[in-house]
Design a protein around this motif. Structure first.
Motif, mmCIF file in Angstrom:
data_model
loop_
_atom_site.group_PDB
_atom_site.id
_atom_site.type_symbol
_atom_site.label_atom_id
_atom_site.label_comp_id
_atom_site.label_asym_id
_atom_site.label_seq_id
_atom_site.Cartn_x
_atom_site.Cartn_y
_atom_site.Cartn_z
ATOM 1 N N THR A 117 4.086 -5.130 -19.039
ATOM 2 C CA THR A 117 3.563 -5.615 -17.766
ATOM 3 C C THR A 117 4.169 -4.827 -16.602
ATOM 4 O O THR A 117 3.501 -4.600 -15.597
ATOM 5 N N ARG B 117 -0.536 0.041 -9.303
ATOM 6 C CA ARG B 117 -1.476 -0.090 -8.205
ATOM 7 C C ARG B 117 -0.994 -1.151 -7.210
ATOM 8 O O ARG B 117 -1.031 -0.939 -5.986
ATOM 9 N N LEU B 118 -0.489 -2.279 -7.697
ATOM 10 C CA LEU B 118 0.004 -3.341 -6.807
ATOM 11 C C LEU B 118 1.224 -2.880 -6.007
ATOM 12 O O LEU B 118 1.371 -3.214 -4.835
ATOM 13 N N GLU C 241 -2.057 -1.486 -13.566
ATOM 14 C CA GLU C 241 -2.276 -2.546 -12.564
ATOM 15 C C GLU C 241 -1.017 -2.771 -11.726
ATOM 16 O O GLU C 241 -1.082 -2.920 -10.507
ATOM 17 N N SER D 287 2.429 -1.128 -16.477
ATOM 18 C CA SER D 287 0.967 -1.031 -16.546
ATOM 19 C C SER D 287 0.392 -0.348 -15.309
ATOM 20 O O SER D 287 1.023 -0.274 -14.249
ATOM 21 N N GLU E 179 1.095 -9.307 -13.773
ATOM 22 C CA GLU E 179 1.360 -8.344 -12.710
ATOM 23 C C GLU E 179 1.328 -8.996 -11.331
ATOM 24 O O GLU E 179 2.181 -8.734 -10.488
ATOM 25 N N ALA E 180 0.352 -9.859 -11.101
ATOM 26 C CA ALA E 180 0.244 -10.535 -9.801
ATOM 27 C C ALA E 180 1.450 -11.441 -9.545
ATOM 28 O O ALA E 180 1.906 -11.565 -8.402
#
Length: 131
Positions: free
Chosen positions: A117, A125-126, A122, A120, A90-91
């Motif tokens: 991915t 949120r990003l 996460e 998700s 994700e990052a």
């Protein structure tokens, strides 16, 4: 017109299509014909280990038809070391979108597949943390 196209055109944003792919660095198995009793020798490049992964996006701007599309990509080589991630996380995708936003100089609308991915909590949120 599809919703993502309409949204991109209304905002003057770049419409980005994103996907990822991977390939092993190992040589393919060499096979050939030979006469009975004479084993052929097939030389292959040095045996590689690991994988290479690439994530890329094609960006186009609908509001300005004469503007050329852009390709933005990132490569990652995996050597199979302990604790090393094989794919993009994700990052990594968030960093890709940050780089695209900076290079393109405007808002972006991303169209992608339903990879786990991408969908998700996460990743949501990003994305929500960015303008």
């Amino acid at each position: 017109m599809a919703d993502h196209k309409r949204l991109a055109a209304q905002q003057g944003a770049w419409l980005c299509f994103e996907d990822e792919a991977g390939q092993t660095l190992r040589s393919p198995k060499g096979r050939t014909w030979g006469r009975k009793g004479h084993t052929p020798i097939v030389s292959l490049p040095v045996k590689g280990t690991g994988r290479v992964s690439i994530v890329g996006l094609i960006a186009t701007r609908l509001a300005i038809p004469q503007q050329r599309p852009r390709l933005i990509y990132r490569l990652r080589t995996h050597r199979g070391r302990k604790g090393e991630r094989r794919g993009f996380g994700e990052a990594d995708y968030a960093a890709q979108f940050d780089a695209a936003h900076q290079q393109l100089g405007g808002p972006i609308v991303v169209v992608w597949d339903n990879l786990n991915t991408h969908t998700s909590a996460e990743m949501r949120r990003l994305i929500a943390a960015r303008p």
